[in-house]
Structures are given as C-alpha cells and as structure tokens.
Motif scaffolding. Structure first.
Motif, mmCIF file in Angstrom:
data_model
loop_
_atom_site.group_PDB
_atom_site.id
_atom_site.type_symbol
_atom_site.label_atom_id
_atom_site.label_comp_id
_atom_site.label_asym_id
_atom_site.label_seq_id
_atom_site.Cartn_x
_atom_site.Cartn_y
_atom_site.Cartn_z
ATOM 1 N N SER A 26 0.810 -1.273 -0.027
ATOM 2 C CA SER A 26 -0.078 0.020 -0.029
ATOM 3 C C SER A 26 0.719 1.317 -0.135
ATOM 4 C CB SER A 26 -0.798 0.127 1.166
ATOM 5 O OG SER A 26 -1.657 -1.037 1.165
ATOM 6 N N VAL A 27 0.675 2.183 -0.977
ATOM 7 C CA VAL A 27 1.455 3.267 -0.814
ATOM 8 C C VAL A 27 0.331 4.681 -0.867
ATOM 9 C CG1 VAL A 27 2.965 4.690 -2.573
ATOM 10 C CG2 VAL A 27 3.113 2.351 -2.259
ATOM 11 N N ALA A 28 0.714 5.359 0.085
ATOM 12 C CA ALA A 28 -0.419 6.674 0.047
ATOM 13 C C ALA A 28 0.567 7.876 -0.023
ATOM 14 C CB ALA A 28 -1.128 6.604 1.429
ATOM 15 N N PHE A 29 -0.085 8.881 -0.967
ATOM 16 C CA PHE A 29 0.524 10.172 -0.889
ATOM 17 C C PHE A 29 -0.361 11.199 -0.311
ATOM 18 C CE2 PHE A 29 2.223 7.342 -4.218
ATOM 19 C CZ PHE A 29 3.552 7.620 -4.094
ATOM 20 N N SER A 30 0.018 12.264 0.292
ATOM 21 C CA SER A 30 -0.726 12.998 0.779
ATOM 22 C C SER A 30 -1.180 14.177 -0.225
ATOM 23 C CB SER A 30 0.293 14.320 1.974
ATOM 24 O OG SER A 30 1.327 14.795 1.158
ATOM 25 N N SER A 31 -2.378 14.700 0.025
ATOM 26 C CA SER A 31 -3.149 15.523 -1.256
ATOM 27 C C SER A 31 -2.173 16.714 -1.314
ATOM 28 C CB SER A 31 -4.446 15.939 -0.815
ATOM 29 O OG SER A 31 -5.392 14.656 -0.626
ATOM 30 N N GLY A 32 -1.860 17.101 -2.602
ATOM 31 C CA GLY A 32 -1.275 18.375 -2.905
ATOM 32 C C GLY A 32 -2.247 19.321 -3.021
ATOM 33 N N GLN A 33 -1.645 20.690 -3.346
ATOM 34 C CA GLN A 33 -2.251 21.884 -3.205
ATOM 35 C C GLN A 33 -2.665 22.135 -4.711
ATOM 36 O OE1 GLN A 33 -3.770 23.241 -0.545
ATOM 37 N NE2 GLN A 33 -3.037 21.640 0.625
ATOM 38 N N GLY A 34 -3.713 21.977 -5.254
ATOM 39 C CA GLY A 34 -4.282 22.421 -6.674
ATOM 40 C C GLY A 34 -3.156 22.110 -7.842
ATOM 41 N N ASN A 35 -2.444 20.909 -7.975
ATOM 42 C CA ASN A 35 -1.344 20.839 -8.706
ATOM 43 C C ASN A 35 -2.080 21.081 -10.310
ATOM 44 O OD1 ASN A 35 0.861 20.039 -10.516
ATOM 45 N ND2 ASN A 35 1.162 18.421 -9.249
ATOM 46 N N ALA A 36 -1.644 21.423 -11.212
ATOM 47 C CA ALA A 36 -2.015 21.877 -12.667
ATOM 48 C C ALA A 36 -1.123 21.145 -13.441
ATOM 49 C CB ALA A 36 -2.544 23.157 -12.824
ATOM 50 N N ASP A 37 0.032 20.695 -12.940
ATOM 51 C CA ASP A 37 1.084 20.138 -13.841
ATOM 52 C C ASP A 37 0.761 18.813 -14.633
ATOM 53 O OD1 ASP A 37 3.655 18.998 -14.647
ATOM 54 O OD2 ASP A 37 4.670 19.899 -13.120
ATOM 55 N N PRO A 38 0.906 19.102 -16.078
ATOM 56 C CA PRO A 38 0.305 17.878 -16.872
ATOM 57 C C PRO A 38 1.027 16.510 -16.586
ATOM 58 C CG PRO A 38 1.857 19.599 -18.052
ATOM 59 C CD PRO A 38 1.644 20.022 -16.703
ATOM 60 N N ARG A 39 2.222 16.494 -15.812
ATOM 61 C CA ARG A 39 2.842 15.179 -15.707
ATOM 62 C C ARG A 39 2.023 14.271 -14.600
ATOM 63 N NH1 ARG A 39 8.405 17.278 -13.108
ATOM 64 N NH2 ARG A 39 6.713 18.672 -12.233
ATOM 65 N N PRO A 40 2.252 13.007 -14.757
ATOM 66 C CA PRO A 40 1.353 12.154 -13.958
ATOM 67 C C PRO A 40 1.928 12.341 -12.628
ATOM 68 C CG PRO A 40 2.649 10.883 -15.779
ATOM 69 C CD PRO A 40 3.079 12.366 -15.666
ATOM 70 N N LEU A 41 0.714 12.104 -11.836
ATOM 71 C CA LEU A 41 0.429 12.253 -10.277
ATOM 72 C C LEU A 41 1.100 10.917 -9.717
ATOM 73 C CD1 LEU A 41 -2.568 14.340 -9.623
ATOM 74 C CD2 LEU A 41 -0.181 15.148 -9.934
ATOM 75 N N SER A 108 -6.040 9.315 -17.445
ATOM 76 C CA SER A 108 -5.054 8.389 -18.386
ATOM 77 C C SER A 108 -3.608 8.504 -17.967
ATOM 78 C CB SER A 108 -5.580 8.549 -19.699
ATOM 79 O OG SER A 108 -4.911 7.588 -20.488
ATOM 80 N N GLN A 109 -3.160 9.641 -18.247
ATOM 81 C CA GLN A 109 -1.900 9.800 -17.964
ATOM 82 C C GLN A 109 -1.107 9.789 -16.614
ATOM 83 O OE1 GLN A 109 0.810 11.076 -20.048
ATOM 84 N NE2 GLN A 109 -0.708 11.281 -21.722
ATOM 85 N N ASP A 110 -2.065 9.707 -15.659
ATOM 86 C CA ASP A 110 -1.672 8.992 -14.364
ATOM 87 C C ASP A 110 -1.313 7.623 -14.346
ATOM 88 O OD1 ASP A 110 -1.713 11.395 -13.112
ATOM 89 O OD2 ASP A 110 -3.749 11.204 -12.486
ATOM 90 N N LEU A 111 -2.043 6.777 -15.127
ATOM 91 C CA LEU A 111 -2.018 5.294 -15.215
ATOM 92 C C LEU A 111 -0.860 4.876 -16.132
ATOM 93 C CD1 LEU A 111 -5.763 4.378 -15.467
ATOM 94 C CD2 LEU A 111 -4.292 4.004 -13.668
ATOM 95 N N GLN A 112 -0.781 5.875 -17.159
ATOM 96 C CA GLN A 112 0.463 5.489 -17.789
ATOM 97 C C GLN A 112 1.660 5.792 -17.394
ATOM 98 O OE1 GLN A 112 0.172 7.509 -21.892
ATOM 99 N NE2 GLN A 112 -1.950 7.449 -21.940
ATOM 100 N N GLY A 113 1.775 6.660 -16.186
ATOM 101 C CA GLY A 113 3.089 6.813 -15.449
ATOM 102 C C GLY A 113 2.872 5.522 -14.525
ATOM 103 N N LEU A 114 2.057 5.035 -13.750
ATOM 104 C CA LEU A 114 2.103 4.061 -12.778
ATOM 105 C C LEU A 114 2.282 2.658 -13.312
ATOM 106 C CD1 LEU A 114 1.643 3.307 -9.494
ATOM 107 C CD2 LEU A 114 -0.751 3.185 -10.161
ATOM 108 N N LEU A 115 1.695 2.244 -14.353
ATOM 109 C CA LEU A 115 1.653 0.931 -14.742
ATOM 110 C C LEU A 115 3.122 0.390 -15.117
ATOM 111 C CD1 LEU A 115 -1.719 0.779 -16.484
ATOM 112 C CD2 LEU A 115 -1.275 -0.272 -14.247
ATOM 113 N N PRO A 116 3.879 1.209 -16.049
ATOM 114 C CA PRO A 116 5.106 0.568 -15.928
ATOM 115 C C PRO A 116 6.061 0.798 -15.133
ATOM 116 C CG PRO A 116 4.519 2.914 -17.357
ATOM 117 C CD PRO A 116 3.343 2.563 -16.893
ATOM 118 N N GLN A 117 5.731 1.682 -14.177
ATOM 119 C CA GLN A 117 6.481 1.901 -12.936
ATOM 120 C C GLN A 117 6.710 0.440 -12.215
ATOM 121 O OE1 GLN A 117 5.477 5.181 -10.222
ATOM 122 N NE2 GLN A 117 5.813 3.978 -8.374
ATOM 123 N N LEU A 118 5.278 -0.114 -11.877
ATOM 124 C CA LEU A 118 5.080 -1.189 -11.338
ATOM 125 C C LEU A 118 5.281 -2.663 -11.947
ATOM 126 C CD1 LEU A 118 1.720 -0.426 -9.310
ATOM 127 C CD2 LEU A 118 4.064 -0.192 -8.418
ATOM 128 N N GLY A 119 5.665 -2.423 -13.604
ATOM 129 C CA GLY A 119 5.788 -3.394 -14.188
ATOM 130 C C GLY A 119 4.393 -4.380 -14.516
#
Length: 303
Positions: A26-41, A108-119
């Motif tokens: 289980s991995v949990a990240f704290s909520s950011g403050q209104g991040n509008a960066d187009p990179r995956p979260l 969709s971009q968030d998943l495109q960042g996460l799925l390869p990270q986890l293999g």
C-alpha cells in the motif's frame, strides 16, 4: 465547517472470501495543493501479489470512490485467478494527490505513469463508471498497455445520468460539525444533515465511511471544489476517432439506465470486439449489488 473528502461506491454486497495468500503493498501520498502540472501524479495504490507471468488485473473506481471499493473483490480475484491485482485511487480521490485538472486525459496519463513503474503492462483493465471512462480512454490511446478491457455500467456515449451528483456535492460541502465531538457523534450529525438531499440510507452510510478526522477537525477527502467545477466534463466522454482492437466486455446492471441500446453502435465502433452483458437485478454498482455474478462474468471473460 467540513473540508473535502472521498465518497461513493455504495457497496450493497460482500464476497466473504478469506484473505488470499499474498502480500499487499500500500502506497499513500498526501493531497497536494491544486497541482495543474500535466505530468502524471503519484497515485495511491494497493498491489496484491500473484503470478507474474499472467497480465495483472487493475481496478479503477467510480466518481467519489476509492480503491477500497474493490477490497473484497480484489482478494477474491487473486484466489480465483492467481494473478496480481492492483487497486488505485484516482487523482482528487482517496489518498491520491489533488489537482485542478480532473480530465480523463489527465487520469489516463496518471495510469500511463504508474503501470510501467510497477511492471504491469499489459494489464487487464477493469473500470467502473468514471473509472470505466478512464479505462476506455487509456485503451484507445495506448492499446498496447491494455491486454483486455472490462467496462462496468458506463458507455462512451452522451451524458451520464447524474444531475443529482451536484446536489450531493453541495450538501457535503455544507455539512457543519462542531469541533471536539466523538467520531460516532460526528457520523450521526453528518447523516442527519445529508438526509434531506441524499435520500438513500445506504448511500449516506457509504459517504460516512469516508469521514476522516485531521488535527481534531472532521473533513472529506475528495476534492469537492474541483469535481464540482468539472462535473459536466466528468459526466461525458471525450470524442475519439480511433478504436481499441483487444477483447472488451461491457458489463451492465439490469436495473441501470447508464448504458442504453442506442449506445451499442458507438460501443462497437470504438471497441470492435466488444461483448455486452447484463447482470440481472443489479443497479449501477454491479460489483457491489451482485458481487458473485460480477466475479463470474469477469472470470469467464478472462478464460
């Protein structure tokens, strides 16, 4: 006055399966403050161990939901299939960061960042409602990432029924709880205050499971302000010209109006291999209303 929180999923059934012999990460990240960066979260997720030679199963929850909506089903899936199973909190939901961008493209971009990270590519992608739209878009954008696709009670057509959701958000934001009251009393106060708008007791009870206490104050974890601002777009689906060639199952609730016969032609245009199956006596939350039927349908599709 309440701040914001996650909600939705309305579980009406449980599987009663014993815990699988696997470890959970289980991995949990704290909520950011209104991040509008187009990179995956960096999304919050739970990964259950299984056979690495088989495509993993990835569950995406609906609007106001969280990865915990699929806890019982995820464990049962590991037992029945032997596969790894991933449950994910979408941005602005659960324990994942908040962002001013609530678009399906961003999710969709968030998943495109996460799925390869986890293999976990390619994977079997299973999405309910909002998660189903995210799953459809990812499959259409990156078909090599999705080995098979399961879309639960949602379609790529028109506006989703859900005008009441804006009223729910307004009611949740308006809830007022005095400081330093016990959690049990806070739940009763919220239940009473929501009851005039959220008529279904099971919906209110689900919302109340997401009531959290932070530094002595009660809060909602979902990013209600941003979801309210983008609700119209969340209830629709981005127009797509391409198609996804892989095996696809649209699993619909027999008592739900979210997928209409008039949608079938567009479903088959975008997903030429689509099967459309109805689960009797299930509403919009097919996996909660009829968990065993849901499991049987998914396992049959995987076979």
């Amino acid at each position: 006055m309440l701040r914001w929180a996650r909600a939705w999923g309305v579980p009406r059934g449980t599987l009663g399966a014993s815990s699988p012999r696997c470890s959970a990460v289980s991995v949990a990240f704290s909520s950011g403050q209104g991040n509008a960066d187009p990179r995956p979260l960096p999304l919050s997720y739970t990964l259950l161990d299984g056979e690495t030679t088989l495509p993993a199963i990835v569950f995406l929850h609906g609007l106001f939901g969280s990865k915990t909506n699929f806890n019982s089903i995820a464990k049962a899936m590991v037992q029945r299939t032997g596969r790894r199973v991933l449950t994910v909190d979408a941005r602005n939901h659960g324990s994942s960061p908040h962002s001013t961008d609530a678009s399906y493209e961003a999710m969709s971009q968030d998943l495109q960042g996460l799925l390869p990270q986890l293999g976990l590519m390619p994977c079997v992608l299973i999405g309910h409602s909002m998660g189903g739209k995210t799953a459809m878009l990812l499959a259409l954008q990156k078909p090599d990432v999705v080995e098979r696709l399961v879309v639960v009670d949602i379609s790529p057509v028109g506006t989703t029924p859900g005008s009441y959701l804006g009223d729910f958000i307004t009611a949740m934001k308006a809830v007022d709880i005095p400081e330093k009251v016990p959690h049990s009393q806070a739940r009763k106060l919220v239940d009473k205050q929501l009851s005039s708008v959220v008529k279904d007791p099971s919906v209110r009870q689900f919302l109340l499971t997401n009531l959290v206490e932070v530094d002595g104050r009660f809060s909602w974890r979902v990013n209600l302000d941003i979801l309210a601002q983008h609700l119209d777009k969340i209830l629709t689906f981005p127009q797509q010209l391409g198609s996804y060639p892989g095996p696809t199952l649209f699993l619909c609730g027999g008592n739900s109006k979210y997928v209409q016969p008039s949608h079938h032609s567009e479903i088959r245009r975008l997903f030429p291999q689509a099967q459309i199956q109805t689960v009797s006596n299930a509403g919009h939350w097919v996996h909660s209303d009829k968990p065993q039927d849901f499991m049987d349908a998914v396992n049959s599709f995987l076979a």
